[in-house]
Scaffold this active site. Structure first.
Site, PDB file in Angstrom:
ATOM      1  CG  ASP A 147      -0.253  -0.213   2.537  1.00 44.81           C
ATOM      2  OD1 ASP A 147       0.929   0.161   2.652  1.00 44.81           O
ATOM      3  OD2 ASP A 147      -0.894  -0.762   3.462  1.00 44.81           O
ATOM      4  CG  HIS A 191       4.097 -10.107  -0.547  1.00 41.63           C
ATOM      5  ND1 HIS A 191       3.334 -10.407   0.551  1.00 41.63           N
ATOM      6  CD2 HIS A 191       4.986 -11.129  -0.678  1.00 41.63           C
ATOM      7  CE1 HIS A 191       3.751 -11.562   1.071  1.00 41.63           C
ATOM      8  NE2 HIS A 191       4.743 -12.006   0.350  1.00 41.63           N
TER       9      HIS A 191
HETATM   10  P1  NAD Z   1      -3.046 -11.088   7.391  1.00 44.52           P
HETATM   11  O1  NAD Z   1      -4.328 -10.501   6.950  1.00 44.52           O
HETATM   12  O2  NAD Z   1      -2.814 -12.532   7.176  1.00 44.52           O
HETATM   13  O3  NAD Z   1      -2.846 -10.826   8.937  1.00 44.52           O
HETATM   14  C1  NAD Z   1      -3.060  -9.554   9.475  1.00 44.52           C
HETATM   15  C2  NAD Z   1      -3.021  -9.696  10.984  1.00 44.52           C
HETATM   16  O4  NAD Z   1      -3.078  -8.391  11.535  1.00 44.52           O
HETATM   17  C3  NAD Z   1      -4.189 -10.490  11.543  1.00 44.52           C
HETATM   18  O5  NAD Z   1      -3.690 -11.568  12.308  1.00 44.52           O
HETATM   19  C4  NAD Z   1      -4.934  -9.480  12.424  1.00 44.52           C
HETATM   20  O6  NAD Z   1      -5.359 -10.022  13.645  1.00 44.52           O
HETATM   21  C5  NAD Z   1      -3.904  -8.420  12.688  1.00 44.52           C
HETATM   22  N1  NAD Z   1      -4.432  -7.058  12.851  1.00 44.52           N
HETATM   23  C6  NAD Z   1      -5.275  -6.382  12.039  1.00 44.52           C
HETATM   24  N2  NAD Z   1      -5.454  -5.122  12.475  1.00 44.52           N
HETATM   25  C7  NAD Z   1      -4.731  -5.011  13.622  1.00 44.52           C
HETATM   26  C8  NAD Z   1      -4.533  -3.952  14.565  1.00 44.52           C
HETATM   27  N3  NAD Z   1      -5.080  -2.752  14.406  1.00 44.52           N
HETATM   28  N4  NAD Z   1      -3.725  -4.201  15.626  1.00 44.52           N
HETATM   29  C9  NAD Z   1      -3.152  -5.428  15.812  1.00 44.52           C
HETATM   30  N5  NAD Z   1      -3.306  -6.440  14.945  1.00 44.52           N
HETATM   31  C10 NAD Z   1      -4.078  -6.240  13.860  1.00 44.52           C
HETATM   32  O7  NAD Z   1      -1.904 -10.193   6.769  1.00 44.52           O
HETATM   33  P2  NAD Z   1      -0.447 -10.578   6.306  1.00 44.52           P
HETATM   34  O8  NAD Z   1       0.212 -11.473   7.294  1.00 44.52           O
HETATM   35  O9  NAD Z   1       0.184  -9.293   5.945  1.00 44.52           O
HETATM   36  O10 NAD Z   1      -0.689 -11.442   4.991  1.00 44.52           O
HETATM   37  C11 NAD Z   1      -1.582 -10.985   4.000  1.00 44.52           C
HETATM   38  C12 NAD Z   1      -0.954 -10.791   2.623  1.00 44.52           C
HETATM   39  O11 NAD Z   1      -1.847 -10.005   1.861  1.00 44.52           O
HETATM   40  C13 NAD Z   1       0.305  -9.986   2.720  1.00 44.52           C
HETATM   41  O12 NAD Z   1       1.317 -10.806   2.300  1.00 44.52           O
HETATM   42  C14 NAD Z   1       0.108  -8.787   1.807  1.00 44.52           C
HETATM   43  O13 NAD Z   1       0.899  -8.982   0.640  1.00 44.52           O
HETATM   44  C15 NAD Z   1      -1.304  -8.803   1.357  1.00 44.52           C
HETATM   45  N6  NAD Z   1      -2.173  -7.687   1.826  1.00 44.52           N
HETATM   46  C16 NAD Z   1      -1.683  -6.426   1.879  1.00 44.52           C
HETATM   47  C17 NAD Z   1      -2.481  -5.380   2.330  1.00 44.52           C
HETATM   48  C18 NAD Z   1      -1.869  -3.990   2.403  1.00 44.52           C
HETATM   49  O14 NAD Z   1      -0.984  -3.694   1.629  1.00 44.52           O
HETATM   50  N7  NAD Z   1      -2.319  -3.128   3.307  1.00 44.52           N
HETATM   51  C19 NAD Z   1      -3.805  -5.610   2.718  1.00 44.52           C
HETATM   52  C20 NAD Z   1      -4.299  -6.939   2.628  1.00 44.52           C
HETATM   53  C21 NAD Z   1      -3.458  -7.960   2.175  1.00 44.52           C
END
Ligand code: NAD
Ligand code: ZN
Length: 254
Positions: free
Chosen positions: A109, A126
């Site tokens: 992002d 990624h």
């Molecule tokens: P994930 O969705 O698997 O895990 C996110 C974790 O963050 C969850 O376990 C959740 O409980 C925790 N979480 C969410 N909000 C929180 C907060 N405010 N405080 C504390 N914890 C919080 O994400 P991941 O491990 O990054 O894997 C997902 C894949 O998808 C990534 O590899 C990425 O490439 C992609 N992705 C990216 C974005 C982005 O760029 N913002 C968004 C969605 C997915």
């Protein structure tokens, strides 16, 4: 250890940061939920609505490419409107204060860069969703151009104007090869770190989740800050199951 409450958690984290010579942050989608970008695996997250499109399906089918771009543009408003949250800002401050040497991120992002972390200190495992590239010749395309072509063709994904190859958002899909230079850079940072802080990641996406494991095996302290339990909690020195912004904002006032 799992921190019993927020104050204890913050004290331990501050202590780890204070004692470290070279810390590295490793971030996932959870650091950006405060900015209005949904993660994958929280309840109600993107995963529960749409399973991600695999790279092989994107390559194999025109319909999948159209669908990938349709989804991308449906999300685009929330990505464009997103501003860094307290977690992003705290990491930017730690980096400027010399406490953090780099941010390894799974996010696409661009919010670490927007928060003030220099681009060469953000290691994107990624890719980056703020532009697109041709998969065959590498030509870069801006999203506005893709959107214009997509709309003009009634919702069809455009091909490269130079070579006819498929144009894809510059992110790494499931099943797609990891980018070599960021993987190398992430490895160097991981092995040089004496403190590795994983923030907002479920730590189930590999090979990215291998970095905290390698840091720990290499002798670094490992801290995990995530609302939910993660697969690596049992090897961590400190586990904080709390909100990222609420915990990290303490570093903004230091
Ligand atoms: P994930 O969705 O698997 O895990 C996110 C974790 O963050 C969850 O376990 C959740 O409980 C925790 N979480 C969410 N909000 C929180 C907060 N405010 N405080 C504390 N914890 C919080 O994400 P991941 O491990 O990054 O894997 C997902 C894949 O998808 C990534 O590899 C990425 O490439 C992609 N992705 C990216 C974005 C982005 O760029 N913002 C968004 C969605 C997915
Ligand atoms: Zn091309």
């Amino acid at each position: 250890m799992i921190a019993p409450d927020r104050n204890t958690a913050i004290c331990h984290l501050q202590e780890l940061v204070r004692d470290s010579r070279r810390a590295v942050a490793f971030t996932g989608a959870g650091i950006s939920t405060e900015s209005g970008i949904p993660d994958f695996r929280s309840p109600g997250g993107l995963w529960t609505k749409n399973r991600p499109i695999e790279f092989s399906d994107f390559l194999a089918s025109k319909e999948m490419r159209d669908e990938a771009w349709r989804r991308k543009f449906a999300m685009e408003d929330s990505f464009r409107a997103a501003k860094p949250g307290r977690g992003h800002l705290a990491l930017a401050k730690l980096l400027h204060d010399g406490k953090l040497s780099a941010v390894i991120t799974q996010n696409i992002d661009n919010l670490h860069q927007v928060s003030g972390v220099p681009a060469d200190k953000v290691i994107e495992l990624h890719g980056n969703g703020s532009y697109a590239t041709c998969l065959d010749c590498g030509t870069r395309y801006e999203l506005d151009w893709v959107k214009e072509q997509f709309d003009r063709a009634g919702g069809a994904a455009p091909d490269c104007t130079g070579c006819g190859g498929p144009v894809k958002s510059a992110t790494i899909s499931f099943g797609q090869a990891m980018p070599e230079a960021p993987m190398r850079q992430a490895e160097i940072e991981t092995l040089a770190a004496d403190l590795f802080i994983a923030i907002g990641s479920s730590l189930v996406v590999w090979p990215a989740a291998g970095f905290p494991v390698r840091a720990k095996r290499n002798g670094a302290r490992l801290a995990i800050l995530n609302r939910e339990a993660t697969d690596l909690d049992e090897i961590a020195d400190l586990v904080i199951r709390d909100d990222i912004g609420d915990v990290l904002e303490v570093f903004l006032d230091e």
